[in-house]
Design an enzyme around this catalytic site. Structure first.
Site, PDB file in Angstrom:
ATOM      1  N   GLY A 605       0.841  -1.203   0.000  1.00 35.84           N
ATOM      2  CA  GLY A 605       0.000   0.000   0.000  1.00 35.84           C
ATOM      3  C   GLY A 605       0.866   1.238   0.000  1.00 35.84           C
ATOM      4  N   GLY A 610       3.704   7.488   3.496  1.00 33.62           N
ATOM      5  CA  GLY A 610       4.778   6.605   3.050  1.00 33.62           C
ATOM      6  C   GLY A 610       4.181   5.283   2.613  1.00 33.62           C
ATOM      7  N   ASP A 723     -11.621  10.902   8.524  1.00 31.05           N
ATOM      8  CA  ASP A 723     -11.236  10.514   7.172  1.00 31.05           C
ATOM      9  C   ASP A 723     -11.856   9.169   6.810  1.00 31.05           C
ATOM     10  OD1 ASP A 723     -10.100  10.970   4.741  1.00 31.05           O
ATOM     11  OD2 ASP A 723      -8.081  10.329   5.313  1.00 31.05           O
TER      12      ASP A 723
END
Ligand SMILES: *[C@@H]1O[C@H](CO)[C@@H](O)[C@H](O)[C@H]1NC(C)=O
Ligand SMILES: *[C@@H]1O[C@H](CO)[C@@H](O)[C@H](O)[C@H]1NC(C)=O
Ligand SMILES: *[C@@H]1O[C@H](CO)[C@@H](O)[C@H](O)[C@H]1NC(C)=O
Ligand SMILES: *[C@@H]1O[C@H](CO)[C@@H](O)[C@H](O)[C@H]1NC(C)=O
Ligand SMILES: *[C@@H]1O[C@H](CO)[C@@H](O)[C@H](O)[C@H]1NC(C)=O
Ligand SMILES: CC(=O)N[C@H]1CO[C@H](CO)[C@@H](O)[C@@H]1O
Length: 936
Positions: A605, A610, A723
């Site tokens: 991912g 990062g 989120d």
């Protein structure tokens, strides 16, 4: 015409002695006359005209304020009733509740008077709606300060209680001048039944300039003179004799029938008309009218036809009986005309012109709204009265849907009354013991009484609530044992029970101390901890350990879990018994991370922070390792927030952190491995070809919702994810959903703040709630909005922004289709119609409710969890091919969140003008009638 008619009524009510006053006073004790706005201690008075007693309104409503109309509108002849009004500046719906005495009913004549009289000095007459119980009655449009308005309905009343509610529609403060209730004999007005009432348009007597009402009319109907079109067109005739009325259906007073009009010459017809009034709520109301005839001349040869809008509406020659009332009326309402003209044409052999004595015209009121189940009404009313709940708790609790009481979640069945499914009384300042009335809400699924001052013990009655799945009693002052039945339900996993008997954790400042292990550890407990304090502690611990580790060096190359820090700050309350109550966090060195990830070999991912790497612990457990890169946009702060959060919260639907690494240069988080990746990839990404079934989708939605609910309700202080999106919902090998990525998490303060303000906007375009975009104010409803978008993606398989051809939000796209009743055009076609249609409607409804513009209108995650559970149940029934437990079907057939009612019937008016449109019936002594419809 109406205006004049009304003004005449004012005179009537003001002038003593216009009517002959009969000796009997208050013959009908069941009459109720309420003069609104009288001072609370007023004894009431007797009306000079009718000799009926008027009382004040204090006993019938407990909201609103009393006012006198401005003196300039008071005339010497004006009745007292017009002098005062009660107005309702607060709340959308305010109601009068009247329980008539005796066994009268079920049909009532209910009459409300309004005269603005500039009582508030604003010189601005309002427009508002009036409801009869749960049914829209009329829009009260006050056009002038001195304009009296009368609104009257004849209706069937449920359960012996009459509720009249004034609804603020945003065009001024509702007020009322007076309210009257007259019980009617059941045989009167055969058109009135449980689903249909009659709203008065006009009730007139011909050939007179007197008004007739009580006591001449035993039911206090008010018969006004019909205003003559031209002085010479009609000839007034009258008799001193009594006109007999053998009609059970109408009982028109002799005083009304004794006068009549005929046309001035036999060849010209008697004509009169009224205009259809278009209504805000239902486009073209149907009309129903009654024409009353009696021959007043002995041995008259009089015959005529009755036509409506040029069509013969009674198929015979009308020859009224001598001194006996005849009625011709509409049993079925007539729709579709803007104007109705009645014309009475003499037959060729009639020696006398047509005659008419009286008329009543009504528009038909559908009273199909069903009030909340009686037992639930009395239970929530008892709760309201006990705790003096100060909310909009007035009128019917659940109906109409748009006025449902705040804090109540209702179930709306396809048939049968609405019922109370959920009750949120959190932070309402409730004191005293827990009312046993809660136990009477048999369909209750969740009950939130947290953050009050409730004392005493938990009543046994709560354990009898068989549907209860969530009971939150935290932060009260309750004492005593938990009833054993409740405890057992909770242990068996049927009930989520939240209970602490230490309410002061938040405020007394020692909340950072991990709670002592309770001796009674059977009860799942969660404890209040301000996040700031936790942050500090964890940071200190982390620092300490890093220093110690550096001193020790990397002596060991093994990657054994090291239980150095134990965070037992918060307990999970979820039903998953396997999830341990204590979370062990492992700390890894960077060297260990390198070994785990096989030197960062496989990237699984990529995010703003990062990369995420695949890895294995020494014991073979597969893990995902998130490593912060030097160039990361996500700062150390976010990374730490996520680490702290995951260290102290634990829930089966939140991704689990196994450990972390934090040395000077490197930050890494080690998570459980979620082999099926993000939900996003299943809907539109790399797992696109393996289509999720509807049941799988629902389960994913429900589990994600549980994860969020835990953040909002299970954590103290509550946490907002900020989120929520399909790429942050991860799936494991069993397709179990877990929320991930807590870097943007935000905590509420402890002191019951309703929102937090943030300095900068975070989140993902298309998922951000509108109010957060504009005000930067966060509430947990911000997450609810994002979750709604996720749910829409789950239902439709569409991206959150569609380009066809203009960019449009998924919310709008779905709304447009659903408002046309097009659910098939919304559902992800990849499911090939393999889904329960009710379940999909319900899910789409929940999603739209979550994405409401106004945060207050969005449900809480708790409500969403419960509703999604019902969707799952519907779908699982379809899969089993079985039939549903009927009680459940009632609760879920129609969705409490959805504003789209797929069962809405097309209410468009019948425009066919076939001959049977005006089909009438005739009642009376009609010796000449041999065929045709005759009632009774
Ligand atoms: C009734 O009549 C009396 C005497 O004329 C008068 O004083 C009183 O104000 C009247 N009451 C009403 C309600 O009009
Ligand atoms: C109220 O009445 C006025 C005057 O008849 C009319 O112009 C207006 O449209 C009405 N408003 C509503 C909401 O019915
Ligand atoms: C009431 O009357 C209307 C019109 O006749 C009819 O359609 C309706 O079914 C009736 N309702 C009940 C409950 O009888
Ligand atoms: C109607 O009123 C007029 C005056 O306005 C009066 O002359 C006439 O007698 C009245 N008629 C009846 C029937 O009362
Ligand atoms: C009744 O009279 C009106 C007006 O004169 C006329 O238009 C209509 O056709 C007549 N109807 C019948 C049934 O005679
Ligand atoms: C008074 C009256 O109208 N009498 C008769 C006139 O003619 C019709 C039919 O032609 C009869 O039905 C009426 O009874």
């Amino acid at each position: 015409m109406v205006a004049r008619w009304l003004l005449q009524l004012v005179l009537l009510l003001g002038l003593a002695g216009v009517l002959q006053v009969h000796g009997q006073v208050d013959k009908l004790a069941s009459f109720i006359t309420i003069d609104c706005g009288l001072p609370e201690n007023s004894p009431g008075y007797m009306d000079n005209v009718t000799k009926l007693r008027a009382t004040g309104d204090a006993g019938f409503t407990n909201t609103g304020t009393n006012h006198n109309i401005s003196t300039e509108y008071i005339t010497p002849t004006m009745g007292w009733t017009w002098h005062t009004v009660r107005s309702f500046p607060i709340g959308v719906r305010n109601c009068y509740t009247i329980n008539p005495v005796g066994s009268a009913g079920p049909n009532y004549l209910i009459r409300a008077f309004f005269m603005y009289g500039n009582y508030d000095g604003l010189d601005s007459p309002p427009i508002f709606d009036i409801y009869l119980g749960v049914n829209y009655w009329k829009t009260v449009n006050i056009t002038a300060a001195d304009m009296p308005l009368i609104v009257e309905v004849i209706a069937y009343v449920y359960g012996g209680t009459v509720q009249v509610c004034l609804v603020n529609t945003g065009s001024g403060t509702p007020f009322i001048t007076s309210l009257a209730l007259r019980p009617l004999k059941t045989t009167l007005y055969p058109q009135v039944n449980a689903t249909q009432g009659l709203v008065l348009i006009t009730r007139s007597s011909f050939g007179t300039n007197k008004t007739v009402r009580y006591p001449d009319d035993a039911y206090d109907r008010v018969w006004l003179p019909w205003t003559k079109p031209h002085p010479d067109e009609w000839l007034e005739i009258s008799t001193a004799e009594n006109v007999e009325d053998n009609l059970e259906s109408f009982e028109v007073p002799s005083a009304v029938m004794r006068t009549a009009v005929t046309s001035a010459n036999a060849s010209s017809p008697v004509r009169f008309s009224w205009d259809a009034v278009r209504n805000a709520n239902y486009h073209v109301p149907g009309y129903s009218w009654m024409l009353y005839f009696a021959e007043l001349q002995k041995d008259a040869v009089r015959g005529f036809y009755i036509t409506t809008n040029g069509e013969l509406s009674y198929p015979h020659v009308m020859t009224p009986a001598y001194l006996a009332t005849d009625a011709v009326f509409q049993r079925k309402p007539v729709h579709g005309f803007d104007r109705y003209e009645i014309s009475l044409n003499a037959t060729a052999n009639s020696t006398l012109p047509p005659i008419i004595n009286a008329v009543e015209v009504f528009s038909v009121l559908p009273t199909t709204g069903v009030p909340t189940a009686a037992q639930d009404v009395s239970a929530v009313t008892a709760v309201r009265d006990k705790y003096r709940v100060k909310k909009n708790w007035m009128g019917d609790p659940c109906a109409p849907r748009k006025f449902a009481w705040d804090g109540l979640s209702c179930g709306y069945a396809l048939s049968g009354p609405p019922t109370v499914k959920g009750l949120n009384l959190s932070s309402m300042g409730l004191s005293g013991n827990i009312s046993s009335s809660f136990g009477d809400l048999k369909g209750l699924q969740y009950l939130d009484l947290s953050r009050n001052n409730l004392t005493g013990s938990i009543p046994d009655t709560l354990s009898q609530l068989s549907s209860l799945t969530l009971l939150d009693l935290t932060r009260n002052r309750l004492t005593g044992e938990i009833p054993s039945m409740l405890l057992k339900k909770s242990q068996d996993g049927f009930l989520t029970l939240r209970y602490d008997n230490n309410p002061d954790l938040c405020s007394n400042g020692n909340s950072c101390v991990p709670p002592k292990k309770k001796s009674n550890s059977m009860v799942p407990v969660y404890v209040a901890i301000p996040i700031v304090a936790v942050l500090v502690i964890v940071l200190l611990l982390v620092l300490l350990m890093c220093m110690r580790r550096r001193r020790q060096g990397t002596a060991s190359n093994s990657i054994k879990p090291q239980n150095e820090t134990r965070f037992t700050l918060s307990h999970s309350w979820n039903r998953n018994k396997d999830s341990s109550l204590q979370l062990n966090n492992q700390r890894f060195t960077y060297e260990e991370i390198k070994v785990i990830t096989n030197n960062f070999q496989r990237v699984i991912g990529q995010g703003g922070f990062g990369k995420v790497y695949d890895g294995f612990l020494e014991n073979g457990t597969q893990v995902a390792v998130k490593l912060r890169s030097e160039s990361s946009a996500q700062g150390v702060q976010e990374f730490l927030v996520e680490a702290q959060t995951l260290a102290k919260i634990h829930h089966k639907n939140l991704v689990t952190m196994i450990g972390y690494c934090n040395d000077r240069e490197h930050l890494a988080l080690v998570y459980e491995y979620m082999s099926e990746g993000a939900l996003h990839e299943h809907l539109r990404g790399r797992h696109y070809d393996t289509t999720l079934t509807w049941a799988q989708r629902l389960r994913i939605a429900q589990e994600s919702a549980q994860g969020l609910e835990y953040l909002h309700k299970g954590c103290n202080p509550p946490l907002i994810h900020r989120d929520v999106k399909t790429s942050n919902i991860l799936l494991n090998a069993n397709l179990e959903a877990k929320i991930a990525d807590f870097g943007l998490l935000k905590a509420f303060n402890c002191d019951d703040d309703t929102h937090v303000s943030t300095a900068r906007l975070v989140g993902t375009h298309g998922y951000i709630a509108p109010e957060y975009l504009t005000t930067l104010q966060l509430t947990n409803k911000t997450d609810v909005y994002s979750f709604g978008v996720v749910l829409l993606e789950i239902v439709t398989g569409q991206p959150r922004i569609l380009n066809n051809p203009e960019p449009s939000s998924i919310t709008k796209w779905v709304q447009e289709r659903l408002s046309q009743g097009n659910i098939e055009g919304v559902v992800d076609a990849r499911m090939h119609g393999e889904h329960d249609i009710n379940s999909v409607w319900k899910a789409a409804g929940i999603a739209l409710k979550c994405t409401e513009q106004t945060p207050a209108q969005r449900p809480t995650m708790t409500e969403v969890v419960v509703q999604l559970q019902e969707c799952l149940k519907l779908e699982s029934v379809r899969c089993k091919g079985g039939s549903m437990d009927p009680e459940f079907y009632m609760a879920s057939g129609s969705d409490p969140f959805s504003s789209y009612n797929r069962y809405a019937t097309n209410q468009s008016a019948s425009t066919s003008h076939s001959n049977d449109v005006f089909e009438v019936e005739r009642l009376g002594r009609v010796p000449t009638m041999t065929t045709g419809p005759v009632a009774r």
